[in-house]
Design a protein around this motif. Structure first.
Motif, PDB file in Angstrom:
ATOM      1  N   VAL A   1       0.855  -1.184   0.000  1.00  0.00           N
ATOM      2  CA  VAL A   1       0.000   0.000   0.000  1.00  0.00           C
ATOM      3  C   VAL A   1       0.893   1.237   0.000  1.00  0.00           C
ATOM      4  CG1 VAL A   1      -1.810   1.277   1.211  1.00  0.00           C
ATOM      5  CG2 VAL A   1      -1.770  -1.233   1.308  1.00  0.00           C
ATOM      6  N   TYR A   2       0.631   2.149  -0.940  1.00  0.00           N
ATOM      7  CA  TYR A   2       1.331   3.430  -0.993  1.00  0.00           C
ATOM      8  C   TYR A   2       0.304   4.507  -0.659  1.00  0.00           C
ATOM      9  CZ  TYR A   2       4.881   0.730  -3.461  1.00  0.00           C
ATOM     10  OH  TYR A   2       5.818  -0.217  -3.795  1.00  0.00           O
ATOM     11  N   THR A   3       0.468   5.150   0.488  1.00  0.00           N
ATOM     12  CA  THR A   3      -0.546   6.099   0.933  1.00  0.00           C
ATOM     13  C   THR A   3       0.053   7.497   1.103  1.00  0.00           C
ATOM     14  OG1 THR A   3      -2.268   6.512   2.607  1.00  0.00           O
ATOM     15  CG2 THR A   3      -0.202   5.544   3.388  1.00  0.00           C
ATOM     16  N   TYR A   4      -0.716   8.513   0.684  1.00  0.00           N
ATOM     17  CA  TYR A   4      -0.279   9.910   0.685  1.00  0.00           C
ATOM     18  C   TYR A   4      -1.163  10.722   1.628  1.00  0.00           C
ATOM     19  CZ  TYR A   4       2.299   8.734  -3.586  1.00  0.00           C
ATOM     20  OH  TYR A   4       3.155   8.170  -4.505  1.00  0.00           O
ATOM     21  N   GLU A   5      -0.530  11.552   2.436  1.00  0.00           N
ATOM     22  CA  GLU A   5      -1.254  12.446   3.340  1.00  0.00           C
ATOM     23  C   GLU A   5      -0.515  13.775   3.408  1.00  0.00           C
ATOM     24  OE1 GLU A   5      -3.484  14.517   5.402  1.00  0.00           O
ATOM     25  OE2 GLU A   5      -4.228  12.463   5.129  1.00  0.00           O
ATOM     26  N   ARG A   6      -1.210  14.873   3.140  1.00  0.00           N
ATOM     27  CA  ARG A   6      -0.549  16.170   3.089  1.00  0.00           C
ATOM     28  C   ARG A   6      -0.310  16.766   4.488  1.00  0.00           C
ATOM     29  NH1 ARG A   6      -3.896  20.567   3.708  1.00  0.00           N
ATOM     30  NH2 ARG A   6      -6.137  20.145   3.746  1.00  0.00           N
ATOM     31  N   ARG A   7      -1.158  16.408   5.464  1.00  0.00           N
ATOM     32  CA  ARG A   7      -1.008  16.963   6.811  1.00  0.00           C
ATOM     33  C   ARG A   7      -0.064  16.094   7.644  1.00  0.00           C
ATOM     34  NH1 ARG A   7      -6.386  19.263   9.618  1.00  0.00           N
ATOM     35  NH2 ARG A   7      -4.873  19.078  11.336  1.00  0.00           N
ATOM     36  N   GLU A   8       0.933  16.731   8.233  1.00  0.00           N
ATOM     37  CA  GLU A   8       1.956  15.983   8.961  1.00  0.00           C
ATOM     38  C   GLU A   8       1.394  15.315  10.210  1.00  0.00           C
ATOM     39  OE1 GLU A   8       6.492  16.592  10.743  1.00  0.00           O
ATOM     40  OE2 GLU A   8       5.306  18.317  10.076  1.00  0.00           O
ATOM     41  N   ASP A   9       0.431  15.973  10.906  1.00  0.00           N
ATOM     42  CA  ASP A   9      -0.111  15.380  12.127  1.00  0.00           C
ATOM     43  C   ASP A   9      -0.903  14.112  11.825  1.00  0.00           C
ATOM     44  OD1 ASP A   9      -1.948  16.979  10.781  1.00  0.00           O
ATOM     45  OD2 ASP A   9      -2.994  17.613  12.592  1.00  0.00           O
ATOM     46  N   PHE A  10      -1.665  14.112  10.715  1.00  0.00           N
ATOM     47  CA  PHE A  10      -2.384  12.901  10.334  1.00  0.00           C
ATOM     48  C   PHE A  10      -1.415  11.810   9.872  1.00  0.00           C
ATOM     49  CE2 PHE A  10      -6.322  15.593   9.035  1.00  0.00           C
ATOM     50  CZ  PHE A  10      -6.557  15.873  10.379  1.00  0.00           C
ATOM     51  N   TYR A  11      -0.390  12.239   9.153  1.00  0.00           N
ATOM     52  CA  TYR A  11       0.640  11.312   8.666  1.00  0.00           C
ATOM     53  C   TYR A  11       1.285  10.563   9.833  1.00  0.00           C
ATOM     54  CZ  TYR A  11       5.444  10.232   7.090  1.00  0.00           C
ATOM     55  OH  TYR A  11       6.656   9.638   6.845  1.00  0.00           O
ATOM     56  N   LYS A  12       1.634  11.280  10.899  1.00  0.00           N
ATOM     57  CA  LYS A  12       2.268  10.669  12.062  1.00  0.00           C
ATOM     58  C   LYS A  12       1.299   9.771  12.817  1.00  0.00           C
ATOM     59  CE  LYS A  12       5.745  14.282  12.827  1.00  0.00           C
ATOM     60  NZ  LYS A  12       6.220  15.332  13.769  1.00  0.00           N
ATOM     61  N   LEU A  13       0.038  10.219  12.970  1.00  0.00           N
ATOM     62  CA  LEU A  13      -0.947   9.408  13.682  1.00  0.00           C
ATOM     63  C   LEU A  13      -1.217   8.099  12.958  1.00  0.00           C
ATOM     64  CD1 LEU A  13      -3.073   8.981  15.882  1.00  0.00           C
ATOM     65  CD2 LEU A  13      -4.696  10.244  14.447  1.00  0.00           C
ATOM     66  N   ALA A  14      -1.366   8.153  11.630  1.00  0.00           N
ATOM     67  CA  ALA A  14      -1.607   6.937  10.857  1.00  0.00           C
ATOM     68  C   ALA A  14      -0.435   5.969  11.008  1.00  0.00           C
ATOM     69  CB  ALA A  14      -1.829   7.277   9.384  1.00  0.00           C
ATOM     70  N   GLY A  15       0.788   6.498  11.039  1.00  0.00           N
ATOM     71  CA  GLY A  15       1.953   5.644  11.224  1.00  0.00           C
ATOM     72  C   GLY A  15       1.915   4.925  12.566  1.00  0.00           C
ATOM     73  N   LYS A  16       1.516   5.640  13.614  1.00  0.00           N
ATOM     74  CA  LYS A  16       1.410   5.023  14.936  1.00  0.00           C
ATOM     75  C   LYS A  16       0.339   3.931  14.945  1.00  0.00           C
ATOM     76  CE  LYS A  16       2.912   9.081  17.585  1.00  0.00           C
ATOM     77  NZ  LYS A  16       2.496  10.131  18.577  1.00  0.00           N
ATOM     78  N   ASN A  17      -0.795   4.205  14.291  1.00  0.00           N
ATOM     79  CA  ASN A  17      -1.869   3.211  14.242  1.00  0.00           C
ATOM     80  C   ASN A  17      -1.436   1.949  13.499  1.00  0.00           C
ATOM     81  OD1 ASN A  17      -3.899   4.523  15.735  1.00  0.00           O
ATOM     82  ND2 ASN A  17      -4.510   5.749  13.968  1.00  0.00           N
ATOM     83  N   LEU A  18      -0.699   2.131  12.421  1.00  0.00           N
ATOM     84  CA  LEU A  18      -0.238   0.973  11.655  1.00  0.00           C
ATOM     85  C   LEU A  18       0.796   0.159  12.431  1.00  0.00           C
ATOM     86  CD1 LEU A  18       0.042   2.702   8.172  1.00  0.00           C
ATOM     87  CD2 LEU A  18      -1.525   0.844   8.744  1.00  0.00           C
ATOM     88  N   ARG A  19       1.680   0.845  13.129  1.00  0.00           N
ATOM     89  CA  ARG A  19       2.678   0.132  13.935  1.00  0.00           C
ATOM     90  C   ARG A  19       2.017  -0.591  15.097  1.00  0.00           C
ATOM     91  NH1 ARG A  19       5.530   4.822  12.569  1.00  0.00           N
ATOM     92  NH2 ARG A  19       4.916   5.887  14.486  1.00  0.00           N
ATOM     93  N   ARG A  20       0.984   0.004  15.650  1.00  0.00           N
ATOM     94  CA  ARG A  20       0.277  -0.596  16.788  1.00  0.00           C
ATOM     95  C   ARG A  20      -0.322  -1.949  16.432  1.00  0.00           C
ATOM     96  NH1 ARG A  20      -5.355   0.820  18.633  1.00  0.00           N
ATOM     97  NH2 ARG A  20      -5.587  -0.060  20.726  1.00  0.00           N
ATOM     98  N   VAL A  21      -0.819  -2.080  15.195  1.00  0.00           N
ATOM     99  CA  VAL A  21      -1.445  -3.342  14.793  1.00  0.00           C
ATOM    100  C   VAL A  21      -0.501  -4.217  13.972  1.00  0.00           C
ATOM    101  CG1 VAL A  21      -3.753  -2.359  14.876  1.00  0.00           C
ATOM    102  CG2 VAL A  21      -2.483  -2.272  12.727  1.00  0.00           C
ATOM    103  N   GLY A  22       0.755  -3.785  13.834  1.00  0.00           N
ATOM    104  CA  GLY A  22       1.755  -4.615  13.178  1.00  0.00           C
ATOM    105  C   GLY A  22       1.620  -4.719  11.677  1.00  0.00           C
ATOM    106  N   LEU A  23       1.115  -3.661  11.028  1.00  0.00           N
ATOM    107  CA  LEU A  23       0.921  -3.690   9.575  1.00  0.00           C
ATOM    108  C   LEU A  23       1.756  -2.652   8.845  1.00  0.00           C
ATOM    109  CD1 LEU A  23      -2.974  -4.152   9.426  1.00  0.00           C
ATOM    110  CD2 LEU A  23      -1.226  -5.874   8.906  1.00  0.00           C
ATOM    111  N   ASP A  24       2.605  -1.932   9.549  1.00  0.00           N
ATOM    112  CA  ASP A  24       3.362  -0.839   8.934  1.00  0.00           C
ATOM    113  C   ASP A  24       4.348  -1.322   7.881  1.00  0.00           C
ATOM    114  OD1 ASP A  24       4.467  -1.864  11.489  1.00  0.00           O
ATOM    115  OD2 ASP A  24       6.218  -0.674  10.937  1.00  0.00           O
ATOM    116  N   HIS A  25       4.792  -2.592   7.955  1.00  0.00           N
ATOM    117  CA  HIS A  25       5.760  -3.087   6.974  1.00  0.00           C
ATOM    118  C   HIS A  25       5.131  -3.295   5.600  1.00  0.00           C
ATOM    119  CE1 HIS A  25       3.712  -6.674   8.455  1.00  0.00           C
ATOM    120  NE2 HIS A  25       4.185  -7.351   7.420  1.00  0.00           N
ATOM    121  N   ARG A  26       3.825  -3.259   5.512  1.00  0.00           N
ATOM    122  CA  ARG A  26       3.141  -3.416   4.229  1.00  0.00           C
ATOM    123  C   ARG A  26       2.748  -2.077   3.615  1.00  0.00           C
ATOM    124  NH1 ARG A  26      -1.205  -8.232   5.789  1.00  0.00           N
ATOM    125  NH2 ARG A  26       0.337  -9.824   6.395  1.00  0.00           N
TER     126      ARG A  26
END
Length: 287
Positions: free
Chosen positions: A122-147
């Motif tokens: 998955v290649y995902t784009y987000e222009r707002r840095e705060d949303f970008y960081k939050l989404a990264g934390k959510n993905l790492r929390r559920v162990g899916l950030d490597h995809r």
């Protein structure tokens, strides 16, 4: 067996849901008393673990639906009722490469990453840095950030990735970015969009009609839950009705126009010569 770091869903006697990463040395404090993580591990999935007050909490392995509903959010996320249709309509599955823009809190991103498996991306784009960081934390929390590859940028200058099998835009004015789609996806790729109002849908449809897109669809999805009580089965008093319009269309690679052969000009006929007399005129006789 529950492995250390694995996600665990606990459901209270009143139906409240809590999700934690399993730590055999940890403990959870609830209104029903303290629950030792060691007791959760001893119970295992599909069995109850009791608090020190004797209140049973169901121990379950979270589903994709649970992961989405437990996303920590700063934005409105897509509901599972839309996400399920999006996954099917875009043809998302193991090995699929998909581009998304408008990551937000990462609800749809989580579902996409879950579904593409380790062979997809998955290649995902987000222009707002705060949303970008939050989404990264959510993905790492559920162990899916490597995809997932996250990019913190506006897509007004186009996408950094090409050859995707599918694309989804959750942005306010998607018609402004339609011209970037051909360079990002494969011919025949399904493209999806989420919009809240009818005038936005109309603007998008005009752009799709003007571009190389076919097989368009517009819909909304309504789900009404019922009270699961056999002796008084009836609909819930409240429902989540309209949450957005979904628009889908396929990108079709434009075919080069075949040159039109001009018909040859007819040759002008030469002017006809005056007809010669077939016989000499007789001379006048002298008397």
């Amino acid at each position: 067996m529950i492995e250390t770091g694995e996600l665990v869903l606990l459901i209270s006697p009143k139906g409240k849901r809590y999700m934690y990463k399993y730590d055999p040395e940890g403990e959870i404090h609830t209104n029903d008393g303290k629950i030792l993580m060691a007791d959760v591990g001893a119970a295992g999935f599909g069995r109850p673990a009791k608090s020190h007050l004797g209140r049973p909490y169901l121990v379950l392995k979270p589903t994709l639906h649970d992961l989405i509903k437990n996303v920590r959010r700063q934005t409105q996320i897509m509901y599972p009722k839309e996400i399920g249709y999006v996954l099917l309509k875009l043809g998302i599955g193991p090995g699929t490469t998909v581009i998304e823009s408008g990551t937000g809190s990462g609800g749809l991103t989580t579902a996409l990453a879950w579904t593409v498996g380790d062979t997809g991306h998955v290649y995902t784009y987000e222009r707002r840095e705060d949303f970008y960081k939050l989404a990264g934390k959510n993905l790492r929390r559920v162990g899916l950030d490597h995809r997932v590859t996250q990019t913190n940028k506006n897509i007004e200058d186009g996408f950094d990735h090409t050859g995707a099998d599918a694309l989804f835009l959750d942005v306010r004015t998607p018609w402004e970015y339609i011209h970037h789609i051909p360079a990002a996806v494969k011919p025949g790729a399904m493209c999806g969009f989420l919009l809240p109002t009818t005038n936005q849908v109309s603007d998008l449809l005009r752009a799709l009609e003007a571009g190389p897109f076919e097989d368009s669809e517009v819909l909304e999805i309504l789900v009404r839950h019922w009270k699961p009580v056999a002796d008084r089965l009836r609909p819930d008093d409240r429902m989540v009705a309209h949450t957005g319009f979904l628009v889908f269309s396929r990108y079709m690679e434009p075919q080069p126009e075949e040159p039109v052969e001009e018909a040859p000009e007819a040759e002008e006929a030469a002017p006809e010569a005056p007809a010669e007399a077939s016989a000499a005129e007789p001379e006048a006789s002298e008397e």
